[in-house]
Design a protein around this motif. Structure first.
Motif, PDB file in Angstrom:
ATOM      1  N   SER A   1     -73.715 109.640   4.229  1.00 30.40           N
ATOM      2  CA  SER A   1     -74.339 108.858   3.165  1.00 30.40           C
ATOM      3  C   SER A   1     -75.781 108.547   3.540  1.00 30.40           C
ATOM      4  CB  SER A   1     -73.527 107.579   2.900  1.00 30.40           C
ATOM      5  OG  SER A   1     -74.019 106.899   1.753  1.00 30.40           O
ATOM      6  N   ALA A   2     -76.248 107.352   3.159  1.00 31.61           N
ATOM      7  CA  ALA A   2     -77.646 106.972   3.341  1.00 31.61           C
ATOM      8  C   ALA A   2     -78.147 107.363   4.733  1.00 31.61           C
ATOM      9  CB  ALA A   2     -77.789 105.468   3.130  1.00 31.61           C
ATOM     10  N   PRO A   3     -79.208 108.168   4.828  1.00 32.33           N
ATOM     11  CA  PRO A   3     -79.629 108.728   6.123  1.00 32.33           C
ATOM     12  C   PRO A   3     -80.287 107.695   7.020  1.00 32.33           C
ATOM     13  CG  PRO A   3     -81.171 109.359   4.397  1.00 32.33           C
ATOM     14  CD  PRO A   3     -80.045 108.651   3.715  1.00 32.33           C
ATOM     15  N   TYR A   4     -80.015 107.813   8.316  1.00 31.76           N
ATOM     16  CA  TYR A   4     -80.618 106.927   9.297  1.00 31.76           C
ATOM     17  C   TYR A   4     -80.574 107.594  10.662  1.00 31.76           C
ATOM     18  CZ  TYR A   4     -75.948 105.740  11.054  1.00 31.76           C
ATOM     19  OH  TYR A   4     -74.692 105.807  11.612  1.00 31.76           O
ATOM     20  N   SER A   5     -81.379 107.076  11.570  1.00 30.65           N
ATOM     21  CA  SER A   5     -81.370 107.538  12.952  1.00 30.65           C
ATOM     22  C   SER A   5     -81.387 106.325  13.871  1.00 30.65           C
ATOM     23  CB  SER A   5     -82.565 108.457  13.238  1.00 30.65           C
ATOM     24  OG  SER A   5     -83.783 107.859  12.822  1.00 30.65           O
ATOM     25  N   VAL A   6     -80.999 106.537  15.113  1.00 34.11           N
ATOM     26  CA  VAL A   6     -80.896 105.440  16.071  1.00 34.11           C
ATOM     27  C   VAL A   6     -81.637 105.803  17.349  1.00 34.11           C
ATOM     28  CG1 VAL A   6     -78.686 104.593  15.173  1.00 34.11           C
ATOM     29  CG2 VAL A   6     -78.707 106.342  16.981  1.00 34.11           C
TER      30      VAL A   6
ATOM     31  N   ARG B   1     -67.190 100.740  -3.640  1.00 34.44           N
ATOM     32  CA  ARG B   1     -67.181 102.145  -4.063  1.00 34.44           C
ATOM     33  C   ARG B   1     -68.520 102.584  -4.653  1.00 34.44           C
ATOM     34  NH1 ARG B   1     -68.011 106.245  -6.223  1.00 34.44           N
ATOM     35  NH2 ARG B   1     -66.582 107.819  -7.072  1.00 34.44           N
ATOM     36  N   ASN B   2     -69.158 101.745  -5.462  1.00 33.46           N
ATOM     37  CA  ASN B   2     -70.396 102.143  -6.130  1.00 33.46           C
ATOM     38  C   ASN B   2     -71.654 101.557  -5.495  1.00 33.46           C
ATOM     39  OD1 ASN B   2     -69.222 103.833  -8.103  1.00 33.46           O
ATOM     40  ND2 ASN B   2     -68.628 102.044  -9.317  1.00 33.46           N
ATOM     41  N   ILE B   3     -71.524 101.091  -4.248  1.00 30.53           N
ATOM     42  CA  ILE B   3     -72.673 100.578  -3.501  1.00 30.53           C
ATOM     43  C   ILE B   3     -73.151 101.667  -2.539  1.00 30.53           C
ATOM     44  CG2 ILE B   3     -73.476  98.829  -1.868  1.00 30.53           C
ATOM     45  CD1 ILE B   3     -71.369  96.937  -2.994  1.00 30.53           C
ATOM     46  N   LEU B   4     -74.448 101.850  -2.470  1.00 26.96           N
ATOM     47  CA  LEU B   4     -75.040 102.797  -1.520  1.00 26.96           C
ATOM     48  C   LEU B   4     -75.174 102.089  -0.174  1.00 26.96           C
ATOM     49  CD1 LEU B   4     -76.401 105.562  -0.965  1.00 26.96           C
ATOM     50  CD2 LEU B   4     -78.565 104.510  -1.690  1.00 26.96           C
ATOM     51  N   PHE B   5     -74.405 102.528   0.822  1.00 26.41           N
ATOM     52  CA  PHE B   5     -74.422 101.865   2.118  1.00 26.41           C
ATOM     53  C   PHE B   5     -74.054 102.865   3.208  1.00 26.41           C
ATOM     54  CE2 PHE B   5     -69.939 101.689   1.048  1.00 26.41           C
ATOM     55  CZ  PHE B   5     -69.281 101.795   2.268  1.00 26.41           C
ATOM     56  N   ASN B   6     -74.251 102.455   4.436  1.00 27.69           N
ATOM     57  CA  ASN B   6     -73.847 103.251   5.584  1.00 27.69           C
ATOM     58  C   ASN B   6     -73.735 102.324   6.788  1.00 27.69           C
ATOM     59  OD1 ASN B   6     -73.099 105.537   7.059  1.00 27.69           O
ATOM     60  ND2 ASN B   6     -74.795 106.775   6.284  1.00 27.69           N
TER      61      ASN B   6
ATOM     62  N   LEU C   1     -83.020 101.218  14.703  1.00 30.31           N
ATOM     63  CA  LEU C   1     -82.286 101.856  13.612  1.00 30.31           C
ATOM     64  C   LEU C   1     -83.294 102.116  12.512  1.00 30.31           C
ATOM     65  CD1 LEU C   1     -78.780 100.885  12.255  1.00 30.31           C
ATOM     66  CD2 LEU C   1     -80.615 101.519  10.708  1.00 30.31           C
ATOM     67  N   THR C   2     -83.513 103.368  12.192  1.00 27.72           N
ATOM     68  CA  THR C   2     -84.521 103.761  11.203  1.00 27.72           C
ATOM     69  C   THR C   2     -83.847 104.283   9.951  1.00 27.72           C
ATOM     70  OG1 THR C   2     -86.077 104.345  12.967  1.00 27.72           O
ATOM     71  CG2 THR C   2     -86.536 105.203  10.765  1.00 27.72           C
ATOM     72  N   LEU C   3     -84.152 103.660   8.815  1.00 31.45           N
ATOM     73  CA  LEU C   3     -83.647 104.117   7.530  1.00 31.45           C
ATOM     74  C   LEU C   3     -84.550 105.266   7.079  1.00 31.45           C
ATOM     75  CD1 LEU C   3     -83.053 100.619   5.859  1.00 31.45           C
ATOM     76  CD2 LEU C   3     -81.617 101.873   7.486  1.00 31.45           C
ATOM     77  N   ASP C   4     -83.991 106.458   7.033  1.00 27.19           N
ATOM     78  CA  ASP C   4     -84.781 107.669   6.843  1.00 27.19           C
ATOM     79  C   ASP C   4     -84.872 108.075   5.368  1.00 27.19           C
ATOM     80  OD1 ASP C   4     -85.469 108.065   9.525  1.00 27.19           O
ATOM     81  OD2 ASP C   4     -83.562 109.030   9.970  1.00 27.19           O
TER      82      ASP C   4
ATOM     83  N   LEU D   1     -73.836 109.104  -3.984  1.00 25.93           N
ATOM     84  CA  LEU D   1     -73.641 108.025  -3.029  1.00 25.93           C
ATOM     85  C   LEU D   1     -73.286 108.511  -1.636  1.00 25.93           C
ATOM     86  CD1 LEU D   1     -71.566 105.605  -5.272  1.00 25.93           C
ATOM     87  CD2 LEU D   1     -73.920 105.238  -4.499  1.00 25.93           C
ATOM     88  N   ARG D   2     -72.417 109.525  -1.553  1.00 25.86           N
ATOM     89  CA  ARG D   2     -71.883 109.932  -0.248  1.00 25.86           C
ATOM     90  C   ARG D   2     -71.027 111.179  -0.409  1.00 25.86           C
ATOM     91  NH1 ARG D   2     -69.077 105.643  -2.343  1.00 25.86           N
ATOM     92  NH2 ARG D   2     -70.569 104.212  -1.380  1.00 25.86           N
ATOM     93  N   ALA D   3     -70.692 111.763   0.731  1.00 23.44           N
ATOM     94  CA  ALA D   3     -69.644 112.776   0.804  1.00 23.44           C
ATOM     95  C   ALA D   3     -68.584 112.257   1.760  1.00 23.44           C
ATOM     96  CB  ALA D   3     -70.197 114.108   1.305  1.00 23.44           C
ATOM     97  N   LEU D   4     -67.347 112.273   1.329  1.00 23.90           N
ATOM     98  CA  LEU D   4     -66.250 111.820   2.166  1.00 23.90           C
ATOM     99  C   LEU D   4     -65.936 112.846   3.246  1.00 23.90           C
ATOM    100  CD1 LEU D   4     -63.745 110.443  -0.509  1.00 23.90           C
ATOM    101  CD2 LEU D   4     -65.319 109.125   0.923  1.00 23.90           C
ATOM    102  N   SER D   5     -65.361 112.387   4.335  1.00 23.17           N
ATOM    103  CA  SER D   5     -64.904 113.294   5.386  1.00 23.17           C
ATOM    104  C   SER D   5     -63.714 114.095   4.871  1.00 23.17           C
ATOM    105  CB  SER D   5     -64.472 112.494   6.612  1.00 23.17           C
ATOM    106  OG  SER D   5     -63.237 111.832   6.366  1.00 23.17           O
TER     107      SER D   5
END
Length: 401
Positions: free
Chosen positions: A173-178, A146-151, A395-398, A225-229
């Motif tokens: 959550s944590a932004p990335y591109s592929v 819950r309190n970890i920043l991940f994606n 996979l780029t961590l943006d 950390l994130r926004a839930l769906s």
């Protein structure tokens, strides 16, 4: 709210399964054109996040040649999960050290259907039940992640090529591109936010009345950390269960006297189904007038999850109809257009009660593409790259701006 891999291999797995034309777990007979897809391909992870924390990477999924669940190490070697328990038991440490800020790390990914997780500053917690891997479920306040920043990103690599996405189906959550590099040396990518897009999504949710700001989760120290769906918003009470009732009721009323025409396959325009409402049921008929499937009037959970009353089996009739119907509900285009799916995005999300989460995420993407809900690929609005003969994935961590 424990979710095992049996729930579905990937959050948007049914979407990609339809692209593949069959089960994600079935490799089938390799066609001559794609028989050269190697057993593993390189995936380069580049850390442009600007953050100083240690990054941890995980490659978890189902080995397509055997159907076994497990994880792959940095070399692409498969390791099956040991037996789990009840209560769940700790999974082996499958973490791979990720790149420092401004650096890149290349791993190899095998013929899998699964997820590439990444976390900042702390290893993730994975457990095993008798049914398989327990995926993180951060809508549950007691989830250890819950309190970890991940994606995570989702992918399938098989004899027909690579499908790799940037997904927001469960959370933003944590932004990335592929991306993927093709045999001719060209590359294609998706998932990158506009400049300022990361903070822009959260600010837009905060400014949207009706509970949408309550989708945002923070650490005890206030770190976002994130926004839930919205599905999890309804499940946790952040969004009212009645949030779509008025719209659904108006759709049902409209199609009690009008026909909804669904053309679910872009390459088969001759295949059409016709929906009419009788009471609380929408019946779909084929061109011969025979009823092929029926849907009970959906609630918000059914719409936002594209499940329950809008379940979409991986078949050639109900699933494709349900996918199209669910997309129309998310984008709130069913009142304006009786011919679904819509050909363009100009009319999406125009109703006051709509999927504002998906609307906001799409609006902040550089190419407008996102997986804002499970069937966002209806009409090709999804953030997905594919190539039948991939040479390398990325996979780029943006940046978090």
């Amino acid at each position: 709210m424990l979710r095992t891999l049996k729930r579905r291999v990937m959050a948007a797995g049914l979407s990609i399964a339809t692209v593949l034309g069959g089960s994600l777990l079935a490799t089938g007979v390799p066609s001559p054109a794609h028989a050269a897809v190697p057993d593993t391909i390189p995936l380069t992870i580049t850390n442009n996040s600007g953050r100083g924390e240690q990054v941890y990477v995980y490659n978890l999924g189902t080995q397509l040649s055997t159907g076994r669940q497990g994880w792959a190490d940095a070399s692409g070697t498969f390791h099956p999960w040991p037996a789990g328990g009840n209560p769940p038991t700790p999974a082996p440490d499958a973490s791979i050290p990720g790149p420092a800020a401004g650096r890149s790390t290349t791993i190899r990914v095998p013929k899998f259907s699964g997820r590439i997780y990444f976390s900042y500053g702390q290893k993730m917690v994975f457990r095993l039940t008798t049914g398989g891997l327990v995926q993180p479920a951060v809508q549950n306040p007691t989830d250890p992640n819950r309190n970890i920043l991940f994606n995570w990103s989702e992918y399938t690599l098989n004899n027909d090529g690579l499908w790799l996405n940037s997904t927001q189906v469960d959370m933003f959550s944590a932004p990335y591109s592929v991306g993927v590099r093709r045999a001719d040396g060209s590359t294609v990518s998706t998932g990158r936010l506009k400049p300022g897009g990361y903070n822009g999504v959260f600010n837009a949710l905060r400014g949207q009345s009706g509970g949408w700001a309550d989708l945002i989760q923070t650490r005890p120290d206030g770190t976002v950390l994130r926004a839930l769906s919205p599905l999890y918003g309804v499940e946790t009470g952040a969004l009212p269960a009645s949030i779509l009732d008025d719209y659904v009721n108006r759709v049902w009323q409209k199609y009690s006297g009008t026909t909804l025409t669904v053309t679910p396959f872009g390459d088969r325009p001759d295949v059409k189904y016709y929906g009419r409402v009788s009471g609380d049921v929408m019946n779909f008929t084929n061109s011969s007038g025979a009823v092929v499937t029926s849907f009970q009037k959906p609630d918000a959970s059914s719409v936002f999850g594209c499940h329950r009353r809008l379940d979409a089996p991986n078949d050639q009739v109900r699933g494709p109809i349900s996918r199209t119907l669910c997309a129309g509900f998310h984008r709130t285009t069913l009142l304006a257009n009786p011919d679904q799916p819509d050909s363009g995005a100009a009319g999406f999300y125009q109703e006051p009660a709509t999927n504002h989460y998906s609307r906001i995420v799409h609006a902040h993407m550089a190419d407008g593409k996102a997986y804002g809900f499970a069937f966002d690929d209806v009409g090709n609005h999804e953030s997905l790259v594919h190539d039948g003969n991939p040479r390398q994935a990325s996979l780029t961590l943006d940046p978090f701006d």
